[in-house]
Motif scaffolding. Structure first.
Motif, PDB file in Angstrom:
ATOM      1  N   THR A 204       0.850  -1.191   0.000  1.00 24.35           N
ATOM      2  CA  THR A 204       0.000   0.000   0.000  1.00 24.35           C
ATOM      3  C   THR A 204       0.887   1.242   0.000  1.00 24.35           C
ATOM      4  O   THR A 204       1.733   1.390   0.890  1.00 24.35           O
ATOM      5  N   PRO A 205       0.745   2.132  -0.966  1.00 26.38           N
ATOM      6  CA  PRO A 205       1.558   3.360  -0.955  1.00 26.38           C
ATOM      7  C   PRO A 205       1.319   4.167   0.325  1.00 26.38           C
ATOM      8  O   PRO A 205       0.179   4.446   0.691  1.00 26.38           O
ATOM      9  N   LEU A 206       2.419   4.504   0.999  1.00 26.96           N
ATOM     10  CA  LEU A 206       2.351   5.239   2.252  1.00 26.96           C
ATOM     11  C   LEU A 206       3.093   6.563   2.124  1.00 26.96           C
ATOM     12  O   LEU A 206       4.130   6.637   1.456  1.00 26.96           O
ATOM     13  N   LEU A 226      12.382  13.766  15.675  1.00 29.33           N
ATOM     14  CA  LEU A 226      11.390  13.918  16.728  1.00 29.33           C
ATOM     15  C   LEU A 226      10.154  13.057  16.464  1.00 29.33           C
ATOM     16  O   LEU A 226       9.571  12.489  17.387  1.00 29.33           O
ATOM     17  N   TYR A 227       9.741  12.986  15.211  1.00 31.70           N
ATOM     18  CA  TYR A 227       8.563  12.215  14.818  1.00 31.70           C
ATOM     19  C   TYR A 227       8.830  11.497  13.502  1.00 31.70           C
ATOM     20  O   TYR A 227       9.538  12.024  12.637  1.00 31.70           O
ATOM     21  N   SER A 228       8.247  10.336  13.363  1.00 30.11           N
ATOM     22  CA  SER A 228       8.223   9.646  12.077  1.00 30.11           C
ATOM     23  C   SER A 228       7.008   8.730  12.061  1.00 30.11           C
ATOM     24  O   SER A 228       6.888   7.818  12.895  1.00 30.11           O
ATOM     25  N   PHE A 229       6.083   8.987  11.154  1.00 27.06           N
ATOM     26  CA  PHE A 229       4.857   8.192  11.077  1.00 27.06           C
ATOM     27  C   PHE A 229       4.390   8.153   9.628  1.00 27.06           C
ATOM     28  O   PHE A 229       4.789   8.979   8.798  1.00 27.06           O
ATOM     29  N   SER A 230       3.553   7.190   9.334  1.00 19.62           N
ATOM     30  CA  SER A 230       3.062   7.036   7.960  1.00 19.62           C
ATOM     31  C   SER A 230       1.539   7.122   7.922  1.00 19.62           C
ATOM     32  O   SER A 230       0.853   6.831   8.912  1.00 19.62           O
ATOM     33  N   ILE A 231       1.039   7.528   6.762  1.00 21.43           N
ATOM     34  CA  ILE A 231      -0.398   7.583   6.495  1.00 21.43           C
ATOM     35  C   ILE A 231      -0.604   7.028   5.088  1.00 21.43           C
ATOM     36  O   ILE A 231       0.117   7.422   4.163  1.00 21.43           O
ATOM     37  N   PRO A 232      -1.537   6.108   4.900  1.00 19.85           N
ATOM     38  CA  PRO A 232      -1.800   5.606   3.545  1.00 19.85           C
ATOM     39  C   PRO A 232      -2.116   6.752   2.589  1.00 19.85           C
ATOM     40  O   PRO A 232      -2.916   7.640   2.905  1.00 19.85           O
ATOM     41  N   ALA A 233      -1.488   6.728   1.426  1.00 20.23           N
ATOM     42  CA  ALA A 233      -1.679   7.815   0.456  1.00 20.23           C
ATOM     43  C   ALA A 233      -3.147   7.963   0.060  1.00 20.23           C
ATOM     44  O   ALA A 233      -3.618   9.080  -0.196  1.00 20.23           O
ATOM     45  N   VAL A 234      -3.882   6.865   0.041  1.00 25.59           N
ATOM     46  CA  VAL A 234      -5.277   6.910  -0.361  1.00 25.59           C
ATOM     47  C   VAL A 234      -6.128   7.708   0.633  1.00 25.59           C
ATOM     48  O   VAL A 234      -7.221   8.183   0.291  1.00 25.59           O
ATOM     49  N   LEU A 235      -5.632   7.881   1.859  1.00 26.29           N
ATOM     50  CA  LEU A 235      -6.376   8.608   2.892  1.00 26.29           C
ATOM     51  C   LEU A 235      -5.777   9.987   3.170  1.00 26.29           C
ATOM     52  O   LEU A 235      -6.107  10.623   4.164  1.00 26.29           O
ATOM     53  N   GLN A 236      -4.905  10.441   2.294  1.00 29.54           N
ATOM     54  CA  GLN A 236      -4.197  11.691   2.537  1.00 29.54           C
ATOM     55  C   GLN A 236      -5.155  12.877   2.649  1.00 29.54           C
ATOM     56  O   GLN A 236      -4.996  13.732   3.517  1.00 29.54           O
TER      57      GLN A 236
END
Length: 277
Positions: A204-206, A226-236
């Motif tokens: 899934t593209p993130l 300080l931060y590193s997190f991912s969100i699915p591109a489809v839900l951007q």
């Protein structure tokens, strides 16, 4: 006779603090005969300073396999050396060691209870693709209430030398969601662990968001994440309001302090064959 008071140059003060932080890690965080390297020690110190400044609510300690007791000793050593404030506390969550800024952590948990917290992304393995969870599951709010209850006890506690230990019932918590909530992410992942510990994020593209800053430590400028997190591109698009609010809040808090410098927030795209949460 008038006494002359000498003040250390800021660079000398920073070098002294750096040496104390490194000494603390050597004294408290070594496992067996293995100690953290100086860059690792500085990274933990920078992260701890960020928590103390409320730039992030919580530090999840993962530099090595040091125990929760060791991490607690490290925090107390830093506090006794006046490197960070006495308000910070440790949390032992099923063997996972965290250092919390109680005020910043409470604020995040209360937002969850008032439906203004992070976007919750359902990534159950049975789904074809990730989806925003509406409404937020009652289980997550229950966890937030439990954590708030633990933190509220600190107000009346005269001695927090032992830190906070969470055991009963926490083995049923979805730690991926709990960590995302405690770490202050604008979007967190949830899956039904009674169904499966797998998720639907494979291939899934993130979009990965990273926030970094520079911690001046004497003659060394140490860059830390300080931060590193991912969100699915489809839900951007759906998560954009939450992401923008998080970014604005981080920038405002960063401007209110003068310890860390050069805040940078950037994004990159990744697609992985499997994602472990």
């Amino acid at each position: 006779m008038k006494r002359t008071i000498f003040k250390l140059h800021p660079i000398c003060q920073a070098m002294h603090a750096r040496e104390l932080f490194v000494a603390a890690s050597l004294k408290c965080l070594s496992t067996g005969r293995k100690s953290l390297s100086i860059p690792q020690s500085l990274d933990v110190a920078a992260q701890l300073s960020a928590v103390d400044l409320a730039l992030k609510p919580t530090l999840l300690y993962d530099a090595n396999s040091a125990s929760a007791e060791q991490v607690h000793r490290y925090l107390r050593w830093c506090q006794s050396s006046h490197l960070v404030s006495d308000s910070l506390v440790t949390l032992d969550l099923n063997g996972n060691s965290l250092i919390l800024n109680p005020g910043a952590t409470r604020s995040n948990l209360e937002k969850m209870l008032h439906n203004s917290g992070p976007a919750v992304i359902d990534v159950r393995h049975s789904l074809e693709k990730p989806a925003i969870m509406e409404p937020v599951r009652a289980g997550l709010k229950s966890i937030a209430q439990d954590l708030l209850f633990l933190l509220s006890g600190l107000d009346a506690a005269k001695d927090v030398d032992k830190g906070i230990y969470v055991a009963e019932g926490s083995d049923e918590w979805n730690l991926s969601a709990v960590f995302g909530l405690l770490l202050g992410y604008p979007a967190i992942y949830w899956f039904d662990q009674t169904e499966s510990f797998e998720n639907c994020l494979a291939m899934t593209p993130l979009t990965v968001t990273t926030a970094s800053a520079t911690w001046p430590a004497g003659d060394i400028d140490h860059k830390c994440c300080l931060y590193s997190f991912s969100i699915p591109a489809v839900l951007q698009n759906e998560t954009l309001p939450s992401l923008e609010e998080w970014k604005l809040g981080l920038q405002e808090r960063f401007q209110q302090q003068n310890i860390l410098k050069e805040l940078t927030v950037c994004q990159s795209a990744v697609t992985l064959p499997s994602v472990c949460l």
